[in-house]
Motif scaffolding. Structure first.
Motif, short mmCIF file in Angstrom:
data_model
loop_
_atom_site.label_atom_id
_atom_site.label_comp_id
_atom_site.label_asym_id
_atom_site.label_seq_id
_atom_site.Cartn_x
_atom_site.Cartn_y
_atom_site.Cartn_z
N ASP A 13 0.80 -1.23 0.00
CA ASP A 13 0.00 0.00 0.00
C ASP A 13 0.84 1.28 0.00
O ASP A 13 0.39 2.32 -0.51
CB ASP A 13 -0.94 0.03 1.22
CG ASP A 13 -2.09 -0.96 1.08
OD1 ASP A 13 -2.17 -1.63 0.03
OD2 ASP A 13 -2.89 -1.07 2.03
N ASP A 121 -7.12 9.47 -6.31
CA ASP A 121 -7.83 8.78 -7.38
C ASP A 121 -8.18 9.76 -8.49
O ASP A 121 -8.72 10.84 -8.21
CB ASP A 121 -9.16 8.20 -6.88
CG ASP A 121 -8.97 7.14 -5.82
OD1 ASP A 121 -7.90 6.53 -5.77
OD2 ASP A 121 -9.93 6.93 -5.05
N ARG A 160 -3.83 7.87 -9.49
CA ARG A 160 -4.07 6.49 -9.92
C ARG A 160 -5.51 6.33 -10.37
O ARG A 160 -6.41 7.00 -9.86
CB ARG A 160 -3.74 5.48 -8.81
CG ARG A 160 -4.76 5.45 -7.68
CD ARG A 160 -4.26 5.99 -6.40
NE ARG A 160 -5.27 5.93 -5.34
CZ ARG A 160 -5.15 5.19 -4.25
NH1 ARG A 160 -4.07 4.44 -4.08
NH2 ARG A 160 -6.08 5.22 -3.34
N THR A 162 -8.38 3.26 -11.18
CA THR A 162 -8.83 1.87 -11.25
C THR A 162 -9.60 1.71 -12.56
O THR A 162 -10.58 2.41 -12.79
CB THR A 162 -9.73 1.52 -10.05
OG1 THR A 162 -8.96 1.70 -8.86
CG2 THR A 162 -10.23 0.09 -10.13
N TYR A 187 -0.52 5.72 -11.92
CA TYR A 187 -0.67 4.25 -11.92
C TYR A 187 -2.04 3.88 -12.47
O TYR A 187 -3.05 4.48 -12.12
CB TYR A 187 -0.56 3.70 -10.49
CG TYR A 187 0.82 3.82 -9.91
CD1 TYR A 187 1.79 2.86 -10.20
CD2 TYR A 187 1.16 4.89 -9.08
CE1 TYR A 187 3.07 2.97 -9.66
CE2 TYR A 187 2.44 5.00 -8.55
CZ TYR A 187 3.38 4.03 -8.85
OH TYR A 187 4.65 4.14 -8.33
N GLN A 189 -4.53 0.82 -12.29
CA GLN A 189 -4.80 -0.36 -11.47
C GLN A 189 -5.96 -1.12 -12.11
O GLN A 189 -7.00 -0.53 -12.43
CB GLN A 189 -5.19 0.05 -10.04
CG GLN A 189 -4.18 0.97 -9.41
CD GLN A 189 -4.55 1.44 -8.02
OE1 GLN A 189 -3.69 1.81 -7.26
NE2 GLN A 189 -5.82 1.44 -7.69
N SER A 190 -5.79 -2.41 -12.26
CA SER A 190 -6.86 -3.19 -12.87
C SER A 190 -7.97 -3.45 -11.84
O SER A 190 -7.69 -3.82 -10.70
CB SER A 190 -6.30 -4.52 -13.37
OG SER A 190 -7.31 -5.25 -14.02
N LEU A 226 1.67 0.11 -14.63
CA LEU A 226 0.51 -0.72 -14.29
C LEU A 226 0.76 -1.28 -12.91
O LEU A 226 1.88 -1.64 -12.56
CB LEU A 226 0.36 -1.86 -15.29
CG LEU A 226 0.30 -1.51 -16.77
CD1 LEU A 226 -0.02 -2.76 -17.58
CD2 LEU A 226 -0.73 -0.43 -17.04
N ARG A 227 -0.29 -1.37 -12.13
CA ARG A 227 -0.15 -1.89 -10.76
C ARG A 227 -1.12 -3.05 -10.58
O ARG A 227 -2.29 -2.94 -10.95
CB ARG A 227 -0.47 -0.76 -9.78
CG ARG A 227 -0.35 -1.13 -8.34
CD ARG A 227 -0.71 0.06 -7.46
NE ARG A 227 0.43 0.91 -7.16
CZ ARG A 227 0.31 2.16 -6.72
NH1 ARG A 227 -0.86 2.70 -6.57
NH2 ARG A 227 1.39 2.86 -6.43
N GLY A 228 -0.61 -4.13 -10.00
CA GLY A 228 -1.49 -5.25 -9.64
C GLY A 228 -1.96 -6.06 -10.84
O GLY A 228 -3.02 -6.66 -10.77
#
Ligand code: SF4
Length: 229
Positions: A13, A121, A160, A162, A187, A189-190, A226-228
């Motif tokens: 995190d 976000d 970031r 999502t 970032y 995030q998927s 890209l994260r995760g």
């Protein structure tokens, strides 16, 4: 202050830090893809109060570098400044997650050096922002204000997004890139489906789509990852 969740250890995190994550319930948005469906409604059930949290952090000194404060939307809490002051006085770094709807509170905490890192976000491009937050009447001016403040760079930060197939396509990122011109870190995030997501039936994008979206944004920001995924 009521605390709605505590993850005692996270290596993910807070970038580069060993941390714990504190969840403060209550949110002014209703993002359909929100994972914390049980946290956004107020009052959400508490797991401890701030005294118990500070006692826990007192015992973890030397073992954790930092504390991630997330939500919900932490800046909705009137006592957030006092809580962060106590956390900082124990010697911890603080990472603050925000949806950007409270720029004055964000600026105030950053100016007092109560946040070392802010993760904001970016729900979507401005033209699809409202549908992506689940608030059709949302005023985007405070969000723009938070973006402008972070872009000044007085506190370290990331933006970031999502990424959800039903809300994002290449056009979204063709707008987000210029909007965030000069940003340090962005970032993607998927989205991952879970039982606690507010709106069932949403889907992630493919890895290839995410890589394409990152390419679209990369001319405008210093670092895109890209994260995760
Ligand atoms: S994703 Fe974040 S901003 Fe959106 S409803 Fe959930 S907690 Fe609030």
């Amino acid at each position: 202050m009521e605390i709605q969740g505590l993850q005692k250890l996270t290596l993910l995190d807070y970038p580069g830090k060993v941390a714990c994550t504190v969840f403060l319930g209550g949110c002014d948005l209703r993002c359909p893809y929100c994972h914390n469906g049980e946290l956004v409604a107020a009052p959400a059930p508490a797991v401890m109060d701030d005294r118990e949290l500070i006692a826990f952090l007192g015992k973890r000194r030397g073992l954790l570098d930092g504390v991630c404060v997330t939500g919900g939307e932490p800046l909705l809490r009137p006592g957030i400044g006092a809580l962060l002051e106590e956390i900082k006085s124990l010697g911890y770094l603080v990472k603050l997650d925000t949806n950007g709807t409270h720029p004055d509170a964000l600026r105030g905490l950053a100016e007092k050096r109560l946040a070392d890192y802010v993760a904001m976000d970016i729900k979507n491009c401005p033209s699809r922002y409202r549908e992506t937050t689940g608030v059709p009447t949302l005023d985007l001016a405070p969000i723009q204000d938070s973006v402008s403040f972070l872009l000044q760079g007085s506190v370290d930060y990331e933006f970031r997004t999502t990424v959800v197939r039903e809300f994002h396509d290449e056009n979204s990122f063709a707008e987000i890139g210029p909007w965030l011109t000069g940003a340090r870190r962005y970032y993607l995030q998927s989205f991952v489906d879970r039982d606690t997501v507010l709106q069932p039936g949403l889907h992630p994008c493919t890895q290839e789509q995410l890589e394409r979206f990152a390419q679209v944004v990369s001319p405008f920001v210093e670092q895109v990852e890209l994260r995760g995924v």
